[in-house]
Design a protein around this motif. Structure first.
Motif, PDB file in Angstrom:
ATOM      1  N   GLY A   1     -21.663   3.016   7.079  1.00  0.00           N
ATOM      2  CA  GLY A   1     -22.715   3.088   8.238  1.00  0.00           C
ATOM      3  C   GLY A   1     -23.130   4.287   8.277  1.00  0.00           C
ATOM      4  N   ILE A   2     -22.311   5.274   8.305  1.00  0.00           N
ATOM      5  CA  ILE A   2     -22.788   6.787   8.599  1.00  0.00           C
ATOM      6  C   ILE A   2     -23.028   7.415   7.301  1.00  0.00           C
ATOM      7  CG2 ILE A   2     -21.962   9.035   9.176  1.00  0.00           C
ATOM      8  CD1 ILE A   2     -20.227   7.637  11.545  1.00  0.00           C
ATOM      9  N   MET A   3     -22.074   7.200   6.347  1.00  0.00           N
ATOM     10  CA  MET A   3     -22.113   7.396   4.828  1.00  0.00           C
ATOM     11  C   MET A   3     -22.951   6.676   3.994  1.00  0.00           C
ATOM     12  SD  MET A   3     -21.066  10.275   3.245  1.00  0.00           S
ATOM     13  CE  MET A   3     -21.223  10.702   1.620  1.00  0.00           C
ATOM     14  N   ARG A   4     -23.832   6.995   3.163  1.00  0.00           N
ATOM     15  CA  ARG A   4     -24.517   5.905   2.374  1.00  0.00           C
ATOM     16  C   ARG A   4     -23.659   5.876   1.058  1.00  0.00           C
ATOM     17  NH1 ARG A   4     -29.571   9.770   0.869  1.00  0.00           N
ATOM     18  NH2 ARG A   4     -28.960   8.941  -0.994  1.00  0.00           N
TER      19      ARG A   4
ATOM     20  N   GLN B   1     -19.949  -1.686   1.417  1.00  0.00           N
ATOM     21  CA  GLN B   1     -20.742  -2.681   2.145  1.00  0.00           C
ATOM     22  C   GLN B   1     -21.802  -1.531   3.020  1.00  0.00           C
ATOM     23  OE1 GLN B   1     -21.830  -5.498   2.607  1.00  0.00           O
ATOM     24  NE2 GLN B   1     -20.444  -6.264   0.986  1.00  0.00           N
ATOM     25  N   GLY B   2     -22.897  -1.807   3.158  1.00  0.00           N
ATOM     26  CA  GLY B   2     -23.513  -0.777   4.206  1.00  0.00           C
ATOM     27  C   GLY B   2     -24.669  -0.185   3.568  1.00  0.00           C
ATOM     28  N   THR B   3     -25.289   0.839   4.015  1.00  0.00           N
ATOM     29  CA  THR B   3     -26.397   1.462   3.740  1.00  0.00           C
ATOM     30  C   THR B   3     -26.549   1.818   2.154  1.00  0.00           C
ATOM     31  OG1 THR B   3     -26.463   2.478   5.809  1.00  0.00           O
ATOM     32  CG2 THR B   3     -28.234   3.563   3.969  1.00  0.00           C
ATOM     33  N   ARG B   4     -27.467   1.262   1.347  1.00  0.00           N
ATOM     34  CA  ARG B   4     -27.799   1.652  -0.131  1.00  0.00           C
ATOM     35  C   ARG B   4     -26.527   1.195  -0.981  1.00  0.00           C
ATOM     36  NH1 ARG B   4     -32.174   4.846  -0.935  1.00  0.00           N
ATOM     37  NH2 ARG B   4     -31.462   5.845  -3.216  1.00  0.00           N
ATOM     38  N   LYS B   5     -26.262  -0.140  -0.446  1.00  0.00           N
ATOM     39  CA  LYS B   5     -25.323  -1.058  -1.150  1.00  0.00           C
ATOM     40  C   LYS B   5     -25.741  -1.313  -2.606  1.00  0.00           C
ATOM     41  CE  LYS B   5     -24.154  -5.214  -0.740  1.00  0.00           C
ATOM     42  NZ  LYS B   5     -23.860  -6.626  -0.343  1.00  0.00           N
ATOM     43  N   VAL B   6     -27.010  -1.773  -2.732  1.00  0.00           N
ATOM     44  CA  VAL B   6     -27.448  -2.259  -4.084  1.00  0.00           C
ATOM     45  C   VAL B   6     -27.595  -1.150  -4.810  1.00  0.00           C
ATOM     46  CG1 VAL B   6     -29.531  -3.246  -4.873  1.00  0.00           C
ATOM     47  CG2 VAL B   6     -28.849  -4.224  -2.651  1.00  0.00           C
TER      48      VAL B   6
ATOM     49  N   PRO C   1       0.821  -1.010   0.011  1.00  0.00           N
ATOM     50  CA  PRO C   1      -0.026   0.065   0.066  1.00  0.00           C
ATOM     51  C   PRO C   1       0.852   1.156  -0.185  1.00  0.00           C
ATOM     52  CG  PRO C   1      -0.547  -1.283   1.889  1.00  0.00           C
ATOM     53  CD  PRO C   1       0.622  -1.969   1.271  1.00  0.00           C
ATOM     54  N   ALA C   2       0.465   2.214  -0.917  1.00  0.00           N
ATOM     55  CA  ALA C   2       1.106   3.565  -1.055  1.00  0.00           C
ATOM     56  C   ALA C   2       0.541   4.505  -0.207  1.00  0.00           C
ATOM     57  CB  ALA C   2       1.397   3.752  -2.219  1.00  0.00           C
ATOM     58  N   ASN C   3      -0.842   4.675  -0.123  1.00  0.00           N
ATOM     59  CA  ASN C   3      -1.427   5.599   0.738  1.00  0.00           C
ATOM     60  C   ASN C   3      -2.664   4.975   1.382  1.00  0.00           C
ATOM     61  OD1 ASN C   3      -0.207   8.074  -0.447  1.00  0.00           O
ATOM     62  ND2 ASN C   3      -0.789   7.216  -2.565  1.00  0.00           N
ATOM     63  N   PHE C   4      -2.893   5.731   2.333  1.00  0.00           N
ATOM     64  CA  PHE C   4      -4.370   5.528   3.186  1.00  0.00           C
ATOM     65  C   PHE C   4      -4.945   6.628   3.183  1.00  0.00           C
ATOM     66  CE2 PHE C   4      -7.198   4.670   6.727  1.00  0.00           C
ATOM     67  CZ  PHE C   4      -7.685   3.598   6.471  1.00  0.00           C
ATOM     68  N   LEU C   5      -6.337   6.784   2.849  1.00  0.00           N
ATOM     69  CA  LEU C   5      -7.025   8.088   3.137  1.00  0.00           C
ATOM     70  C   LEU C   5      -8.304   7.606   3.447  1.00  0.00           C
ATOM     71  CD1 LEU C   5      -7.213  11.049   2.431  1.00  0.00           C
ATOM     72  CD2 LEU C   5      -8.207  10.376   0.259  1.00  0.00           C
ATOM     73  N   ASP C   6      -8.675   8.236   4.446  1.00  0.00           N
ATOM     74  CA  ASP C   6     -10.249   8.212   5.158  1.00  0.00           C
ATOM     75  C   ASP C   6     -11.027   9.324   4.957  1.00  0.00           C
ATOM     76  OD1 ASP C   6     -12.393   7.858   6.824  1.00  0.00           O
ATOM     77  OD2 ASP C   6     -11.210   7.271   8.567  1.00  0.00           O
ATOM     78  N   ILE C   7     -11.943   9.144   4.011  1.00  0.00           N
ATOM     79  CA  ILE C   7     -12.593  10.104   3.534  1.00  0.00           C
ATOM     80  C   ILE C   7     -13.958  10.733   4.405  1.00  0.00           C
ATOM     81  CG2 ILE C   7     -12.134  10.106   1.293  1.00  0.00           C
ATOM     82  CD1 ILE C   7     -14.744   8.874   0.747  1.00  0.00           C
ATOM     83  N   GLY C   8     -14.048  10.074   5.433  1.00  0.00           N
ATOM     84  CA  GLY C   8     -14.865  10.290   6.678  1.00  0.00           C
ATOM     85  C   GLY C   8     -16.483  10.108   6.340  1.00  0.00           C
TER      86      GLY C   8
ATOM     87  N   ILE D   1     -21.183   7.597  -1.807  1.00  0.00           N
ATOM     88  CA  ILE D   1     -19.763   7.447  -2.094  1.00  0.00           C
ATOM     89  C   ILE D   1     -19.707   7.091  -3.682  1.00  0.00           C
ATOM     90  CG2 ILE D   1     -18.015   5.855  -1.534  1.00  0.00           C
ATOM     91  CD1 ILE D   1     -18.208   8.240   0.383  1.00  0.00           C
ATOM     92  N   ALA D   2     -20.425   6.266  -4.065  1.00  0.00           N
ATOM     93  CA  ALA D   2     -20.335   5.730  -5.422  1.00  0.00           C
ATOM     94  C   ALA D   2     -20.589   6.732  -6.366  1.00  0.00           C
ATOM     95  CB  ALA D   2     -21.569   4.668  -5.686  1.00  0.00           C
TER      96      ALA D   2
END
Length: 149
Positions: free
Chosen positions: A51-54, A80-85, A13-20, A58-59
């Protein structure tokens, strides 16, 4: 966990970014700009547990970023999570070559595999393009007629 599982499959892994939990399409685009500014990056793995973010939000950000930046590296997305489909449908119908995975294990394995292919292609002065074989189809209502023997 994401970086650990990438290493488990032999990746680096080169980077890790948590977009919140409140990421916008513009923030995702800026994050991708930062990541792709490093010429050593051979794949982007997006691992979202919404969980928090739909997931559909994000898509939309991922699709916007991929369109805007015309990404030159493979993109693997696990949602994975809310509104995954709904998120998976957006990605599948975006017209973009985004590789998807349902589980983190599968996503990490795909990311490491395509990263290795990109590295080999670059060493040979070739370019490669990846396409996911996932075809999204809306579930159809099926009418069942009872039969008796």
């Amino acid at each position: 966990a994401t970086m650990d599982i990438i290493q488990l499959y032999g990746g680096k892994p080169a980077n890790f970014l948590d977009i919140g939990g409140g990421a916008t399409a513009d923030q995702v685009t800026e994050a991708f700009k930062i990541i792709t500014s490093d010429p050593q990056v051979t794949c982007i793995l997006v691992n979202i547990f919404g969980g928090i973010m739909r997931c559909d939000v994000i898509a939309e950000g991922i699709i916007h970023a991929a369109h805007t930046l015309e990404l030159k590296v493979p993109l693997v997305v696990r949602l994975q999570g809310t509104r995954k489909v709904e998120a998976k449908a957006l990605i599948a119908t975006s017209g973009l070559d985004i590789l998807t995975a349902d589980e983190l294990d599968e996503a990490a394995r795909k990311a490491v595999q395509v990263s290795n292919i990109v590295k080999m292609a670059r060493e040979s002065h070739l370019s490669v393009k990846f396409k996911d074989d996932f075809q999204f189809t809306k579930p159809k209502a099926v009418g069942l007629t009872p039969s008796f023997t």
